[in-house]
Design a protein around this motif. Structure first.
Motif, short mmCIF file in Angstrom:
data_model
loop_
_atom_site.label_atom_id
_atom_site.label_comp_id
_atom_site.label_asym_id
_atom_site.label_seq_id
_atom_site.Cartn_x
_atom_site.Cartn_y
_atom_site.Cartn_z
N TRP A 253 53.40 34.37 21.42
CA TRP A 253 53.07 33.06 20.86
C TRP A 253 54.32 32.29 20.44
O TRP A 253 54.34 31.07 20.49
CB TRP A 253 52.13 33.21 19.66
CG TRP A 253 50.73 33.54 20.05
CD1 TRP A 253 50.23 34.78 20.32
CD2 TRP A 253 49.65 32.63 20.25
NE1 TRP A 253 48.90 34.70 20.67
CE2 TRP A 253 48.52 33.39 20.63
CE3 TRP A 253 49.53 31.24 20.14
CZ2 TRP A 253 47.29 32.80 20.90
CZ3 TRP A 253 48.30 30.66 20.40
CH2 TRP A 253 47.20 31.43 20.78
N ASN A 271 37.50 34.12 19.47
CA ASN A 271 38.53 35.10 19.14
C ASN A 271 38.50 36.27 20.11
O ASN A 271 39.55 36.77 20.53
CB ASN A 271 38.32 35.60 17.70
CG ASN A 271 39.63 35.95 17.03
OD1 ASN A 271 40.56 36.38 17.70
ND2 ASN A 271 39.71 35.76 15.73
N ILE A 274 40.25 35.24 23.32
CA ILE A 274 41.71 35.29 23.23
C ILE A 274 42.21 36.73 23.35
O ILE A 274 43.21 37.01 24.02
CB ILE A 274 42.20 34.65 21.91
CG1 ILE A 274 41.91 33.15 21.91
CG2 ILE A 274 43.70 34.90 21.71
CD1 ILE A 274 42.27 32.43 20.63
N ASN A 282 49.36 39.09 20.12
CA ASN A 282 48.72 38.26 19.09
C ASN A 282 49.24 38.57 17.69
O ASN A 282 48.68 38.07 16.70
CB ASN A 282 47.20 38.45 19.14
CG ASN A 282 46.59 37.83 20.39
OD1 ASN A 282 47.11 36.84 20.90
ND2 ASN A 282 45.52 38.42 20.89
N TYR A 287 49.74 32.51 15.60
CA TYR A 287 48.38 32.82 16.04
C TYR A 287 47.44 32.92 14.84
O TYR A 287 46.31 32.40 14.86
CB TYR A 287 48.36 34.12 16.84
CG TYR A 287 46.98 34.62 17.15
CD1 TYR A 287 46.12 33.89 17.97
CD2 TYR A 287 46.51 35.83 16.63
CE1 TYR A 287 44.84 34.33 18.26
CE2 TYR A 287 45.23 36.27 16.92
CZ TYR A 287 44.41 35.54 17.73
OH TYR A 287 43.14 35.97 18.00
N CYS A 291 44.03 30.64 14.02
CA CYS A 291 42.71 31.18 13.70
C CYS A 291 42.19 30.62 12.38
O CYS A 291 41.01 30.25 12.27
CB CYS A 291 42.76 32.71 13.63
SG CYS A 291 43.10 33.51 15.23
#
Length: 338
Positions: A253, A271, A274, A282, A287, A291
């Motif tokens: 990320w 979720n 992903i 993650n 990240y 969320c």
């Protein structure tokens, strides 16, 4: 005095409100020296305004929001908002560089490539897959591009490679992130060409949905602009991660400048989706922030069934071209309510 750069977005009541807010939050938090860049939000159709809550959040984020009836003629086609708003911004916002952003974007690093060099008027990303694009003269969709070339005066062929499958297709760029030099008049040319094509009722095989994007692509060809591609970590198509060419897949990320998440966060299983993206680490504060924002903004609104209903409807549209009127989607929706 002109601003060096300005961001342009569209925000109308409903799901765009949460998306635009998360986009603006990400700009203010992660965009480094560009984090204070002015953000102009437009609601270009007549109707109910965005909620008071969104208006107040925009004010806190210093987002300048206006409801201006720019899209009257094509009111039923919401994607017409893009070329019409961009042209309006080009004519009314005094910035050297304008960046149009679809609201389903989110930034994680400073987008330094937005600062165009002197000899460049436009930066953009290729469309992710072929879609309505044409590989050339033998392609069944070639007639549509040839018609656009004829109507809009394209004299030189340009090709790009798609991030999915590395297909060589006629220049077809994604209109969700477009960086232009305002003085080049690209957005105004896009609007004029879009209106011309719509009035002539020229549509691709898959329907009207793709007109604004294909017209932007052909406009850039007609203007013979030197189009530069933003790096693949800009507008990274998160839900398409597993389908991207190996060399374009991002593993961390922290290496992403911005994501394009489409409708991902409107499904309750976002979720889990992903976590099914292969080799994407993650374990990142960015990240986790994403969320938290999705939950805070209460984005999920539809069930997973909706995703499959879209696939069924696309199949029905294809069958209609063979004069087969099948309405399986309505039956599924009735059964789901029982």
């Amino acid at each position: 005095m002109s601003l060096p750069i300005a961001f342009i977005i569209c925000t109308e009541p409903g799901r765009l409100e949460g998306q635009s807010l998360m986009l603006a939050e990400s700009i203010r938090k992660f965009c480094g020296e560009l984090k204070n860049t002015p953000i102009y939000s437009f609601h270009p159709r007549v109707g109910e305004p965005i909620s008071k809550q969104t208006q107040q959040a925009f004010e806190a984020l210093q987002v300048i929001h206006q409801q201006v009836p720019i899209n009257r003629e094509f009111h039923e086609y919401y994607l017409a908002n893009k070329p019409l708003v961009c042209a309006y911004a080009e004519q009314n916002i005094h910035a050297e560089i304008l960046v149009f952003l679809d609201s389903d974007k989110c930034f994680f690093c400073e987008p330094k490539e937005f600062l165009l060099p002197v000899n460049c008027n436009v930066r953009i990303r290729p469309e992710y897959g072929q879609g309505i694009g044409s590989t050339g003269l033998q392609d069944p969709q070639e007639w549509y591009w040839q018609k656009l070339y004829e109507v809009l005066g394209v004299k030189r062929e340009v090709f790009v490679e798609t991030p999915i499958g590395n297909k060589r297709i006629r220049a077809y760029w994604n209109s969700g992130l477009v960086v232009v030099r305002r003085s080049a008049g690209i957005f105004t040319a896009w609007k004029n060409n879009f209106e011309k094509v719509m009035r002539l009722d020229i549509t691709p095989p898959q329907g009207i949905y793709f007109v604004e994007q294909s017209v932007l692509s052909v406009t850039l060809c007609a203007l013979e602009e030197k189009v530069e591609h933003l790096p693949p970590n800009y507008s990274y198509p998160l839900p398409l991660h597993n389908r991207l060419s190996k060399e374009l897949k991002i593993k961390d990320w922290d290496d992403i400048i911005s994501i394009h998440y489409f409708n991902l966060f409107f499904y309750n299983d976002w979720n889990a989706q992903i976590k099914r993206l292969k080799k994407l680490n993650n374990n990142s504060a960015k990240y986790r922030w994403l969320c938290q924002e999705v939950v805070r903004l209460n984005m999920p609104r539809v069930s997973v069934l909706h995703r499959y209903m879209l696939i069924v409807r696309r199949m029905e549209q294809k069958l209609q071209s063979f004069n087969l009127d099948i309405n399986l989607s309505s039956w599924i929706e009735r059964m789901a309510k029982l």
